[in-house]
Design a protein around this motif. Sequence first.
Motif, short mmCIF file in Angstrom:
data_model
loop_
_atom_site.label_atom_id
_atom_site.label_comp_id
_atom_site.label_asym_id
_atom_site.label_seq_id
_atom_site.Cartn_x
_atom_site.Cartn_y
_atom_site.Cartn_z
N LYS A 75 12.66 -32.67 26.42
CA LYS A 75 12.43 -33.98 25.84
C LYS A 75 11.75 -33.82 24.10
O LYS A 75 12.27 -34.48 23.34
CB LYS A 75 11.08 -34.85 26.29
CG LYS A 75 11.79 -35.63 27.43
CD LYS A 75 10.69 -36.60 28.09
CE LYS A 75 11.24 -36.97 29.63
NZ LYS A 75 10.02 -37.62 30.22
N GLU A 78 14.69 -32.95 21.99
CA GLU A 78 15.48 -33.88 21.75
C GLU A 78 14.72 -34.86 20.26
O GLU A 78 15.38 -35.26 19.57
CB GLU A 78 15.58 -34.78 23.03
CG GLU A 78 16.85 -34.56 23.86
CD GLU A 78 16.95 -35.30 25.04
OE1 GLU A 78 16.29 -36.34 24.98
OE2 GLU A 78 17.35 -34.76 26.25
N VAL A 79 13.55 -35.16 20.88
CA VAL A 79 12.88 -35.84 19.64
C VAL A 79 12.64 -35.24 18.39
O VAL A 79 12.84 -35.84 17.38
CB VAL A 79 11.26 -36.03 20.41
CG1 VAL A 79 10.34 -37.01 19.42
CG2 VAL A 79 11.27 -36.89 21.61
N ASN A 80 12.68 -33.79 18.43
CA ASN A 80 12.35 -33.04 17.41
C ASN A 80 13.89 -33.20 16.52
O ASN A 80 13.98 -33.54 15.17
CB ASN A 80 12.27 -31.59 17.87
CG ASN A 80 11.55 -30.71 16.66
OD1 ASN A 80 11.26 -31.38 15.70
ND2 ASN A 80 11.67 -29.52 16.79
N LEU A 81 14.87 -33.07 17.22
CA LEU A 81 16.20 -33.37 16.67
C LEU A 81 16.47 -34.58 16.09
O LEU A 81 17.12 -34.77 14.95
CB LEU A 81 17.25 -32.91 17.65
CG LEU A 81 17.99 -31.60 17.97
CD1 LEU A 81 18.90 -31.58 19.05
CD2 LEU A 81 18.38 -31.07 16.59
N GLU A 82 16.12 -35.64 16.68
CA GLU A 82 15.92 -37.11 16.11
C GLU A 82 15.18 -37.09 15.03
O GLU A 82 15.64 -37.96 13.79
CB GLU A 82 15.46 -37.87 17.44
CG GLU A 82 16.02 -39.32 17.30
CD GLU A 82 15.57 -40.05 18.50
OE1 GLU A 82 14.98 -41.11 18.35
OE2 GLU A 82 15.86 -39.73 19.87
N ILE A 83 14.14 -36.50 15.06
CA ILE A 83 13.17 -36.60 13.87
C ILE A 83 13.80 -35.81 12.50
O ILE A 83 13.80 -36.45 11.24
CB ILE A 83 11.83 -35.84 14.01
CG1 ILE A 83 11.05 -36.78 14.88
CG2 ILE A 83 11.07 -35.69 12.81
CD1 ILE A 83 9.55 -36.31 15.41
N GLN A 84 14.45 -34.77 12.95
CA GLN A 84 15.22 -33.90 11.90
C GLN A 84 16.29 -34.96 11.24
O GLN A 84 16.48 -34.87 9.98
CB GLN A 84 15.88 -32.76 12.38
CG GLN A 84 15.05 -31.63 12.45
CD GLN A 84 15.26 -30.30 13.07
OE1 GLN A 84 16.52 -30.22 13.44
NE2 GLN A 84 14.58 -29.58 13.24
N GLU A 85 17.11 -35.56 12.14
CA GLU A 85 18.14 -36.39 11.46
C GLU A 85 17.63 -37.80 10.74
O GLU A 85 18.14 -37.73 9.74
CB GLU A 85 18.86 -37.03 12.76
CG GLU A 85 19.88 -36.26 13.23
CD GLU A 85 20.46 -36.63 14.53
OE1 GLU A 85 20.65 -37.78 14.77
OE2 GLU A 85 20.99 -35.76 15.50
N LYS A 86 16.56 -38.33 11.14
CA LYS A 86 15.73 -39.33 10.65
C LYS A 86 15.35 -38.85 9.19
O LYS A 86 15.38 -39.45 8.27
CB LYS A 86 14.56 -39.85 11.40
CG LYS A 86 15.25 -40.29 12.80
CD LYS A 86 15.27 -41.92 12.42
CE LYS A 86 15.87 -42.62 13.76
NZ LYS A 86 17.03 -43.48 13.66
N GLN A 89 18.33 -38.70 6.86
CA GLN A 89 18.60 -39.90 6.37
C GLN A 89 17.52 -40.40 5.50
O GLN A 89 17.86 -41.02 4.50
CB GLN A 89 18.66 -40.84 7.60
CG GLN A 89 19.84 -40.76 8.52
CD GLN A 89 19.70 -41.67 9.85
OE1 GLN A 89 18.89 -42.27 9.95
NE2 GLN A 89 20.83 -41.52 10.49
#
Lengths: 180, 127
Positions: A75, A78-86, A89
Motif C-alpha cells: 500500500k 502504491e501511495v508513494n508512486l501516486e505521490i511521485q506522479e502527483k 504533475q
Amino acid sequence: MAVRKKRKKEDIFVDEASCLNRVRNFLSEENKSPEETVAELDNLTNNYSELLDQIKLITRISDRLQRKLDQTNDKLNEVNLEIQEKNVQLEQTINDLAEAKIGRRATTFVFIFALALFLVSEAFIEPWIERYYNNFFISLGIKGVIALSIKPIEGFVEKTLVKKARQRTLKAARAKRQIA
Amino acid sequence: MKELILNGTKQTPYVNFNAETGKLELSGRSIPENSFEFYNPLLEWITEYGTNALAITNMKVYLEYFNTSSSKYILEVLKRLKEINELDDKEVKVEWCYDEDDEEMMETGEDYEDVTGLHFTYTEIEE
C-alpha cells in the motif's frame, strides 16, 4: 566515527532451556531408576507438548503479521508512486504557471518597448526621413521593421526571463539543501 | 496490592493492572527491545494477584501490533490468567479488541483463545 551499540541478546526461551539442561543432567547421571526415568520423560513430554503449542501459535501469528506488513508495504509503495506522479504533475503545473506569468510580463515589456519605439519613430525618425529623403516607402519600411521585430523581441525577453526564473529556483533549492 | 501502570510508548504498550477493580488492560504497540524485561513485571504482578484475585477479572487487550517475542509473553500472560480462572469461584474474562479493518488481529485473538482455553469476547473498534 559512529560506534555501533551492540544489542543486548535476549532469550525468551529461558524456561525451555532450563528444562533441557535438567534432562541432560539427568541423562548424565548413573544409576537411574526406571521410575525416575519415566517421571523425567513424562516431564519432558509435557514441556515438549507445551513448546510445540507455543511454536505453532507463534508461527501462525508471525506469518499473519508478516502478511500484514507486506500488505502495508505494498500500500505504501502504491501511495508513494501516486505521490511521485502527483509531484510531477504539480511541478509541470507550477512551470506552466510560471511560464504564463513570465509570458505576460514579457508581453507588457514588449508593449512598452514598442510604444517607446513608435514614439521615437514619430518624434525623431519620421521628421529625419522627411527632411533628408522625403520618401513614404522608407518611412513605411522602418515602421514595418519595428512592427515585425516585436514578436522575436517578445520571444527573446520571455526566454531570458524563464532562464532567470529557473536559475533563481535552482539557487533556492541549493540553499534549502545546504540548510538541511 | 499496588496497581501496575506503565505509560505506552512507540515500542511498548500501555499497561494498567488494577487489583482493586480486577480490571487489567494492555493496549498499543508491543515491540520492546527486550521483551523479558518489559513483560516479566507484568507476569510477576499477575502471579501475586492470583493469590488474592477478585471473583471476576476482566482483561482487556487492544494491541495494534506486536513482535514475535511479545507474542510469546502475551501467551504467558494469558496462561497465568488461565491459572487464576481455574481457581475455585474465580473467573477471568478476556476482551480482545481490534481495529475494524484488522481482521488478522481478530484471528490472532482466536488463536490465543484456542491455546489458552479462556473465554474471549471480541470487540471491533471503529477508527
